[in-house]
Design an enzyme around this catalytic site. Structure first.
Site, PDB file in Angstrom:
ATOM      1  N   GLU A  22       0.829  -1.203   0.000  1.00  0.00           N
ATOM      2  CA  GLU A  22       0.000   0.000   0.000  1.00  0.00           C
ATOM      3  C   GLU A  22       0.868   1.260   0.000  1.00  0.00           C
ATOM      4  O   GLU A  22       2.077   1.197   0.236  1.00  0.00           O
ATOM      5  CB  GLU A  22      -0.914   0.007   1.222  1.00  0.00           C
ATOM      6  CG  GLU A  22      -0.152   0.055   2.532  1.00  0.00           C
ATOM      7  CD  GLU A  22      -1.023   0.452   3.706  1.00  0.00           C
ATOM      8  OE1 GLU A  22      -1.343   1.650   3.802  1.00  0.00           O
ATOM      9  OE2 GLU A  22      -1.375  -0.418   4.517  1.00  0.00           O
ATOM     10  N   LYS A 156      -4.901  -2.957  14.005  1.00  0.00           N
ATOM     11  CA  LYS A 156      -4.178  -1.952  14.778  1.00  0.00           C
ATOM     12  C   LYS A 156      -4.673  -1.946  16.224  1.00  0.00           C
ATOM     13  O   LYS A 156      -5.856  -2.097  16.492  1.00  0.00           O
ATOM     14  CB  LYS A 156      -4.344  -0.580  14.129  1.00  0.00           C
ATOM     15  CG  LYS A 156      -3.682  -0.469  12.759  1.00  0.00           C
ATOM     16  CD  LYS A 156      -3.810   0.926  12.199  1.00  0.00           C
ATOM     17  CE  LYS A 156      -3.042   1.056  10.874  1.00  0.00           C
ATOM     18  NZ  LYS A 156      -3.738   0.382   9.766  1.00  0.00           N
TER      19      LYS A 156
END
Length: 301
Positions: A22, A156
């Site tokens: 990404e 996360k």
């Protein structure tokens, strides 16, 4: 509109393993120059494992599969690059703008050219307080509908991990733990939540992915790779810091696509840079594992 780097194109045509990367991690995940240094090192790690790296972003409205070092440098320095999820792709392309792709957008563009393995740091998920705000990352929807397999260090740590796992289960996404029974949480080596299956080798993971594809189950697999013990942050101390950062974000009215970059930056400040170093190390580890899985998957096909 779609630009494919010749090296990536050749690899895809000649059955050479390719790993997608990404660009949000470059533009919004780390400060300059660590972002560029990390991105280029990640590509080197993938190539050292015998695969081809394809960093994905949108440049002047053109989705670009396999950015050059100069383009990565520009992504690291340029101000005002949009953070692009699925909903933003058409807007940024139509306006001929630059866009840094999130997990969901990267999966979509990787899938367009047939890349099946993607390495990142940590995925987005269900944010804390989402039962009120409905703040849920598009990453989870994409994993449930796009057959690109994501290697990460887990969701996360800033997220509601329990609700994230519930959401993934609802979307039919298999969560693999690489040599672990417990879900990693980005900087934190393991949470209290169990993964769906513990796979011991890249080959075992590749076999599971191929079986999923053969059965035409049109979704991705989430491969969670725990951060190394020496690079992990203390679970209890990190949780206190995360709570402080979230409180500060709430008081400042920060939400939506701005919340994750704010929290990651603030956590880095509160840990005196330790979280950033951990972030970099886990990305390197994920890139290596992704390349190994991509190689095994190519051999099976």
């Amino acid at each position: 509109m779609l630009i494919i780097n010749q090296k990536v194109k050749d690899a895809l045509e000649n059955h050479v393993p390719v790993v997608a990367l990404e660009s949000t991690i470059i533009s919004h995940g780390m400060p300059y120059p660590q972002n560029v240094k990390t991105a280029l090192e990640v590509e080197k790690i993938i190539e050292s494992e015998g695969a081809v790296a394809a960093t994905i972003g949108i440049i002047d409205g053109n989705p670009t599969i396999g950015m050059t070092p100069d383009q990565i440098e520009e992504f690291g320095k340029r101000k005002g690059i949009s953070k692009v999820s699925k909903r933003d792709i058409a807007v940024v392309c139509a306006r001929r703008e630059w866009g840094a792709t999130t997990v969901s957008a990267t999966m979509i563009l990787a899938n367009l050219v047939g890349i099946k393995v993607f390495a990142t740091g940590g995925i987005g998920g269900v944010h804390r307080g989402a039962t009120t705000t409905f703040d849920i990352s598009r990453d989870l929807e994409e994993l449930g509908s796009t057959p690109v397999n994501v290697v990460c260090a887990g969701p996360k740590a800033i997220l509601d991990l329990n609700l994230t796992m519930e959401y993934l289960e609802t979307k039919g996404v298999t969560v693999i733990g690489y040599n672990t029974d417990y879900l990693p949480a980005f900087y934190i080596r393991e949470s209290d939540l169990k993964v769906d299956v513990n796979c011991k080798t890249p080959r075992e993971i590749a076999e599971l992915i191929k079986t999923k594809d053969d059965l035409k189950l049109n979704s991705g697999v989430l491969i969670t790779n725990p951060i190394a013990k020496e690079d992990a942050l203390d679970k209890e101390e990190t949780e206190k810091i995360i709570e402080q950062a979230i409180t500060e974000a709430d008081s400042q009215g920060i939400k939506g696509k701005d919340i994750t970059p704010f929290l990651l930056k603030r956590i880095s400040e509160l840990t005196n840079g330790e979280s950033l170093e951990s972030n970099i190390k886990l990305v390197y580890s994920n890139a290596k594992l992704a390349a190994q899985i991509a190689k095994e998957l190519t051999n099976l096909e």
